[in-house]
Scaffold this active site. Structure first.
Site, mmCIF file in Angstrom:
data_model
loop_
_atom_site.group_PDB
_atom_site.id
_atom_site.type_symbol
_atom_site.label_atom_id
_atom_site.label_comp_id
_atom_site.label_asym_id
_atom_site.label_seq_id
_atom_site.Cartn_x
_atom_site.Cartn_y
_atom_site.Cartn_z
ATOM 1 N N SER A 73 0.836 -1.216 0.000
ATOM 2 C CA SER A 73 0.000 0.000 0.000
ATOM 3 C C SER A 73 0.863 1.256 0.000
ATOM 4 O O SER A 73 0.353 2.368 0.019
ATOM 5 C CB SER A 73 -0.932 0.000 1.217
ATOM 6 O OG SER A 73 -0.201 -0.157 2.414
ATOM 7 N N ASN B 263 -2.002 -2.448 13.269
ATOM 8 C CA ASN B 263 -3.467 -2.316 13.221
ATOM 9 C C ASN B 263 -3.958 -1.066 13.938
ATOM 10 O O ASN B 263 -4.819 -0.346 13.438
ATOM 11 C CB ASN B 263 -4.130 -3.558 13.812
ATOM 12 C CG ASN B 263 -3.736 -4.808 13.057
ATOM 13 O OD1 ASN B 263 -3.193 -4.722 11.947
ATOM 14 N ND2 ASN B 263 -3.983 -5.973 13.641
ATOM 15 N N THR C 51 -40.639 24.819 -11.161
ATOM 16 C CA THR C 51 -40.911 23.453 -10.701
ATOM 17 C C THR C 51 -41.094 22.648 -11.980
ATOM 18 O O THR C 51 -41.580 23.190 -12.984
ATOM 19 C CB THR C 51 -42.180 23.359 -9.826
ATOM 20 O OG1 THR C 51 -43.309 23.732 -10.611
ATOM 21 C CG2 THR C 51 -42.112 24.246 -8.588
ATOM 22 N N HIS C 52 -40.669 21.405 -11.978
ATOM 23 C CA HIS C 52 -40.688 20.562 -13.192
ATOM 24 C C HIS C 52 -39.920 21.218 -14.344
ATOM 25 O O HIS C 52 -40.232 20.979 -15.512
ATOM 26 C CB HIS C 52 -42.117 20.255 -13.667
ATOM 27 C CG HIS C 52 -43.027 19.790 -12.582
ATOM 28 N ND1 HIS C 52 -43.213 18.454 -12.281
ATOM 29 C CD2 HIS C 52 -43.795 20.480 -11.700
ATOM 30 C CE1 HIS C 52 -44.066 18.341 -11.279
ATOM 31 N NE2 HIS C 52 -44.428 19.566 -10.897
ATOM 32 N N SER D 196 -13.387 25.153 -27.529
ATOM 33 C CA SER D 196 -13.494 23.910 -28.295
ATOM 34 C C SER D 196 -12.339 23.843 -29.276
ATOM 35 O O SER D 196 -11.888 24.870 -29.798
ATOM 36 C CB SER D 196 -14.828 23.897 -29.040
ATOM 37 O OG SER D 196 -14.741 23.046 -30.160
ATOM 38 N N LYS E 214 -17.183 28.505 -29.291
ATOM 39 C CA LYS E 214 -17.618 27.855 -28.053
ATOM 40 C C LYS E 214 -16.920 28.380 -26.800
ATOM 41 O O LYS E 214 -15.735 28.672 -26.804
ATOM 42 C CB LYS E 214 -17.354 26.337 -28.129
ATOM 43 C CG LYS E 214 -18.191 25.580 -29.118
ATOM 44 C CD LYS E 214 -19.673 25.545 -28.774
ATOM 45 C CE LYS E 214 -19.964 24.728 -27.551
ATOM 46 N NZ LYS E 214 -19.697 23.305 -27.736
ATOM 47 N N ASN F 163 -17.146 26.752 -23.082
ATOM 48 C CA ASN F 163 -17.783 25.629 -22.383
ATOM 49 C C ASN F 163 -17.646 25.725 -20.864
ATOM 50 O O ASN F 163 -16.568 26.032 -20.362
ATOM 51 C CB ASN F 163 -17.174 24.310 -22.857
ATOM 52 C CG ASN F 163 -17.414 24.081 -24.337
ATOM 53 O OD1 ASN F 163 -18.437 24.493 -24.872
ATOM 54 N ND2 ASN F 163 -16.459 23.445 -24.997
ATOM 55 N N GLU G 53 -19.435 21.272 -15.111
ATOM 56 C CA GLU G 53 -19.686 19.938 -15.693
ATOM 57 C C GLU G 53 -18.827 18.871 -15.013
ATOM 58 O O GLU G 53 -19.293 17.789 -14.685
ATOM 59 C CB GLU G 53 -19.380 19.957 -17.200
ATOM 60 C CG GLU G 53 -20.400 20.702 -18.027
ATOM 61 C CD GLU G 53 -19.989 20.800 -19.482
ATOM 62 O OE1 GLU G 53 -20.807 20.474 -20.335
ATOM 63 O OE2 GLU G 53 -18.852 21.216 -19.778
ATOM 64 N N GLN H 145 -7.327 -2.357 4.097
ATOM 65 C CA GLN H 145 -6.357 -1.528 3.385
ATOM 66 C C GLN H 145 -7.042 -0.769 2.232
ATOM 67 O O GLN H 145 -6.536 0.256 1.777
ATOM 68 C CB GLN H 145 -5.228 -2.416 2.850
ATOM 69 C CG GLN H 145 -4.107 -1.673 2.178
ATOM 70 C CD GLN H 145 -2.875 -2.529 2.007
ATOM 71 O OE1 GLN H 145 -2.168 -2.813 2.966
ATOM 72 N NE2 GLN H 145 -2.628 -2.978 0.797
ATOM 73 N N LYS I 71 -8.203 3.279 2.182
ATOM 74 C CA LYS I 71 -7.416 4.501 1.962
ATOM 75 C C LYS I 71 -7.635 5.162 0.607
ATOM 76 O O LYS I 71 -7.881 6.372 0.534
ATOM 77 C CB LYS I 71 -5.930 4.209 2.191
ATOM 78 C CG LYS I 71 -5.578 4.296 3.666
ATOM 79 C CD LYS I 71 -4.237 3.769 3.966
ATOM 80 C CE LYS I 71 -4.183 2.434 4.652
ATOM 81 N NZ LYS I 71 -5.347 1.703 5.022
HETATM 82 N N1 ARG Z 1 -1.073 -1.355 5.132
HETATM 83 C C1 ARG Z 1 -2.004 -1.844 6.088
HETATM 84 C C2 ARG Z 1 -3.353 -1.173 5.891
HETATM 85 O O1 ARG Z 1 -3.392 -0.186 5.248
HETATM 86 C C3 ARG Z 1 -1.516 -1.561 7.466
HETATM 87 C C4 ARG Z 1 -2.025 -2.506 8.506
HETATM 88 C C5 ARG Z 1 -1.428 -3.845 8.290
HETATM 89 N N2 ARG Z 1 -1.714 -4.751 9.362
HETATM 90 C C6 ARG Z 1 -1.563 -6.049 9.219
HETATM 91 N N3 ARG Z 1 -1.830 -6.774 10.234
HETATM 92 N N4 ARG Z 1 -1.156 -6.565 8.106
HETATM 93 O O2 ARG Z 1 -4.375 -1.625 6.367
#
Ligand code: ARG
Length: 475
Positions: A23, A110, A155-156, A277, A283, A285, A290, A322, A325
């Site tokens: 990650s 964790n 409305t509508h 454009s 144009k 835009n 958008e 994970q 994120k």
């Molecule tokens: N990279 C992990 C995550 O984003 C960190 C936690 C990893 N913990 C584990 N027991 N493998 O969740």
């Protein structure tokens, strides 16, 4: 096996598995939060005697150096680094040797990753509240500058009744105020310390969680270690709030796209907020609204992805988490970018008040007034509605406006009409009569200006308190 956890393994993961599970390329965004959390943790370890004061200080200095190396862009990343937590420790070890290994005492990735997310999200919530307040300020200025401008209310998507343009903008101010309130309400739930939960069950080491919470200015700490490491409700709550903010921005975008079309021509966007454009030279835009409308789906996607990721997870941590994120980072980035560009777009747009008024003068927007007039003369509203409908039909058939009819012509539909009907049909007068609380009369709109101004001030106050507190977190 050179992994921090490699002891029980007889072979290394394949490159493919390493790539798949890493990650680091996205959670490197959390480097500041990760090091900040570690600084608080190591200070606590030193304080309670799990580490000596010298050890704690040496680790602290090392961590600050790692942060410096990251901010100078001197750290290169690879899948083998796994994640930001491992990478920081690896770099620390290069600087201070095996002592680096003591940092992870009484901690697990964790609770560490959960801590990083809490730290990240609380400062993002503050930043987003600030952006929402700035957008509301821009909307309020536009509303005040154009407080006499009359436009059709719909409305509508059919012209319905005359309203003040300011009243229309203030509806969005009100939505964004509520978005601000929702984010503020969620803040204390985000601002809870998970650290000390360790892997899931707590620890036998005599840690002081309250000390860490105080150092990092948390409002409280998780009372259940399993909950602390498994909880991502605070992310879901944020994403739900973010989804609603995008809904509001998207509705406003839809209106702006319509308003700046030649069919409406109610507003003109500043050239700096539009693109041209590649083929059609004429144009201009409205790409910004958008795109904001288009990006709304990404934020909804992040919410659904996170809810779905969580729904089947047994306690406590699972690697599925994970996935939180990228969804969260993308939503935060989308919201920040959209709000930031929007405040400039609103501040610079030009209001074509004659076009708005002209549109309000066509399409029988004063027909309700006709019915209300007859009602006030004693006719039951339903009958008044029917009589007015017939008058509208007559005008449609003869290409007339209501105000083109003479008193005699009106009296042929109902004897209740008298001379005072002329001013009743006037758009300005109609708006003036809408004095019920929250209505579109200038009186009520000015009342909304006052309310919106005090909401802006209240939010500015909240922001300065939070910003001050976050700024004080220096370890
Ligand atoms: N990279 C992990 C995550 O984003 C960190 C936690 C990893 N913990 C584990 N027991 N493998 O969740």
């Amino acid at each position: 096996m050179n992994k921090h956890w490699g002891g029980r393994f007889t072979k290394a993961a394949t490159g493919e598995v390493e790539d798949f599970t890493a990650s680091i390329f996205f959670d490197c965004l959390l480097v500041k939060e990760d090091i900040l959390g570690s600084l608080a943790h190591v200070q606590m370890l030193g304080h309670v005697g799990i580490l000596s004061i010298n050890e704690a200080e040496e680790i602290r200095q090392g961590l600050l150096q790692v942060l410096e190396l990251f901010s100078q862009g001197k750290i290169s990343l690879s899948s083998a680094d796994e994640d930001i937590h491992m990478k920081v420790e690896t770099e620390l070890k290069l600087l201070i040797g095996p002592l680096a290994g003591k940092l992870h005492t009484a901690r697990s990735r964790n609770d560490q990753v959960a801590l990083d997310l809490h730290l990240y999200l609380r400062s993002k919530v503050v930043a987003i509240v600030a952006l929402l307040n700035e957008l509301n300020q821009a909307l309020l200025i536009q509303a005040k500058q154009n407080c006499h401008v009359i436009m059709p209310g719909y409305t509508h998507m059919q012209r319905a009744q005359p309203i003040l343009f300011a009243h229309h903008l203030l509806a969005y101010v009100s939505m964004f105020e509520q978005d601000i309130e929702r984010l503020q309400d969620s803040y204390p739930r985000i601002n809870q310390l998970p650290l000390g939960a360790c892997a899931l069950a707590g620890t036998g080491f005599p840690i002081d969680r309250q000390m860490v919470a105080d150092l990092l200015k948390f409002d409280g700490l998780y009372e259940n270690s399993m909950d602390a490491v498994s909880d991502r409700d605070f992310c879901v709550e944020f994403l739900a709030n973010a989804a609603l903010i995008m809904t509001h921005l998207s509705r406003l975008s839809e209106e702006i796209v319509l308003w700046c079309s030649q069919e409406f021509a109610f507003i003109e966007l500043d050239d700096a907020y539009c693109t041209g454009s590649s083929i059609m030279p004429q144009k201009k835009n409205p790409d910004v609204p958008e795109l904001v409308r288009g990006k709304t789906g990404r934020v909804y996607g992040s919410l659904i992805a996170t809810l779905t990721m969580l729904k089947g997870l047994p306690l406590a941590y699972n690697k599925d988490m994970q996935e939180d994120k990228e969804a969260l980072f993308d939503a935060v980035h989308t919201i920040e970018a959209s709000l930031s560009v929007y405040k400039g777009l609103i501040a610079t747009l030009h209001v074509c008040k004659d076009k708005m008024l002209q549109a309000a003068q066509e399409g029988f927007l004063n027909a309700t007034e006709l019915a209300d007039y007859l009602t006030s003369k004693g006719l039951p509203f339903r009958e008044a509605h029917a009589v007015s409908g017939k008058i509208v039909r007559h005008c449609l058939d003869h290409h007339l406006k209501l105000e083109d009819l003479s008193l005699q012509q009106l009296q042929s539909f109902s004897p209740l009409f008298s001379q005072d009907i002329t001013e009743v049909l006037d758009l300005k007068n109609i708006i003036h009569t809408r004095k019920s609380q929250g209505g579109t009369s200038l009186l009520q709109v000015e009342n909304q200006f006052c309310l919106a101004t005090s909401a802006l001030e209240k939010t500015a106050q909240w922001l300065s308190e939070k910003q001050k507190l976050l700024h004080e977190v220096k370890i």
